[in-house]
Design a protein around this motif. Structure first.
Motif: not given
Length: 407
Positions: A348-360
């Motif tokens: 879920e965290e990876l999905l949120r990061n991907s949707e916001s473009g903030s994935g490290p």
């Protein structure tokens, strides 16, 4: 499964401003350009971006420039797409880019090697005895026969590149090559005289090959992370020693690109990604007419299509759905929390990061972590090994994207 291959172009693909669209704003590109400047002793980025084209097209400068741009393209691909290929291959110089991509050569070592390779090739051509021509509209057997008839030990003419069923390159002594060109033109073939500094991939490069052999001994080669296909044999290299030998032979032997693409197609590859300037290999793939469709990072529409087909966000969503919907047969609360709840929260965290473009994390690392999360969930929920295998195979197919007739 639609298997993927990464392909890297060779000399002749360079142009002033190459790669601007996909390395601008990519911090890894700046780091690689800085490393290149330290190794080469000149500002490679300025040469790539502003030219002049006369300097950029000199073999001594072209080879480090193309290698660097192609490695930047690979790093961008791994950061945003991250699909591990079944094979990688490069056309002539591009083979060095393929070896860097698979971890056989460190970038810095490859850069030093191709700088010296370019120097050796230029110096071997200083007498200006050689030439190269591109041939269209002739059968390979006819080209080979004319080369054989009009070659001598001192004045050879050979096929240097089997690029496609419609295009071959002949290289060698200018006298013999001119006679071969005349014979082929009389029979209706289309001849293009190439503006190159030497008779590459011909016996006239033997001295340069000998010098490269000595240079190669200075470098450490690592085991490949995935198979790299040799220009000379059109087969994957079996070991590190064969890679050294292949790079030496490549100097005097032809690039078997038709056979390389056919090998990949015969082993299930459906998708190719060209990493480097222009779309030369994409166009050759169409002429070779295998089942492989090549998308080029240097073409805007292709970059959009790559992102659509291999969207990391969509794949995380599919993985999360599988993790949540799989029935549970394990009622141990502690095991369930560690093996299901925590991995699902991470997805879920990876999905949120991907949707916001903030994935490290780069996409390649995310894909590996996602698979580990799913494996842990399936094992914890006590899914049988057979069912796990089927589910993971289905998930990999989802990851492989949708192959289409996109042009």
């Amino acid at each position: 499964m639609n298997r993927m291959a990464l392909v890297f172009p060779g000399q002749g693909s360079q142009y002033v401003g190459m790669g601007t669209a996909w390395h601008s704003g990519f911090t890894e590109a700046d780091r690689l350009f800085e490393e290149a400047a330290d190794i080469l002793g000149y500002d490679l980025k300025a040469l790539c971006m502003a030219g002049p084209i006369t300097q950029l097209s000199r073999t001594f400068y072209t080879q480090p420039a193309l290698l660097t741009i192609s490695v930047i393209a690979f790093r961008r691909y791994m950061h945003e797409i991250g699909m591990i290929p079944e094979f990688s291959a490069g056309h002539s110089l591009g083979e060095y880019s393929a070896l860097v991509s698979s971890g056989v050569l460190a970038f810095g070592d490859a850069l030093r090697l191709v700088q010296e390779r370019g120097r050796f090739m230029e110096e071997a051509a200083v007498a200006k005895l050689g030439s190269m021509i591109a041939v269209r509209g002739a059968e390979p057997g006819a080209v080979e026969e004319f080369c054989r008839l009009h070659s001598t030990v001192d004045q050879p003419a050979v096929i240097a590149c089997y690029n496609s069923p419609n295009q071959y390159v002949v290289s060698g002594h200018r006298t013999s090559v001119a006679v071969v060109a005349g014979e082929l033109e009389q029979r209706g073939a289309q001849i293009t005289r190439l503006q190159v500094s030497g008779p590459f991939h011909s016996p006239l490069m033997q001295h340069a090959a000998d010098r490269l052999a000595a240079e190669l001994q200075r470098y450490t080669l690592n085991e490949a992370k995935w198979p790299v296909i040799s220009n000379v044999t059109a087969q994957p290299y079996p070991d590190v020693d064969s890679i050294r030998q292949g790079l030496i032979l490549q100097m005097t032997q032809p690039v078997r690109w038709i056979q390389t693409m056919q090998y990949m197609a015969n082993h299930g590859v459906k998708q190719g990604v060209e990493l480097g300037p222009r779309t030369v290999l994409k166009n050759l793939a169409k002429e070779i007419n295998t089942a492989i469709e090549v998308l080029s990072l240097d073409r805007d529409l292709d970059r959009v299509e790559l992102e659509r087909r291999f969207s990391i966000r969509n794949w995380i969503a599919c993985s999360l759905s599988l993790a949540v919907s799989t029935p549970n047969a394990n009622w141990n609360e502690d095991e369930y929390r560690k093996g299901v709840i925590l991995p699902v929260r991470r997805l879920e965290e990876l999905l949120r990061n991907s949707e916001s473009g903030s994935g490290p994390l780069p996409a390649a690392e995310q894909r590996l972590e996602i698979l580990e999360c799913i494996r842990l969930v399936l094992q914890t929920k006590q899914v049988s090994e057979g069912e796990q295998k089927v589910m993971l195979e289905h998930l990999r197919r989802e990851q492989d994207g949708a192959i289409s007739n996109f042009n």
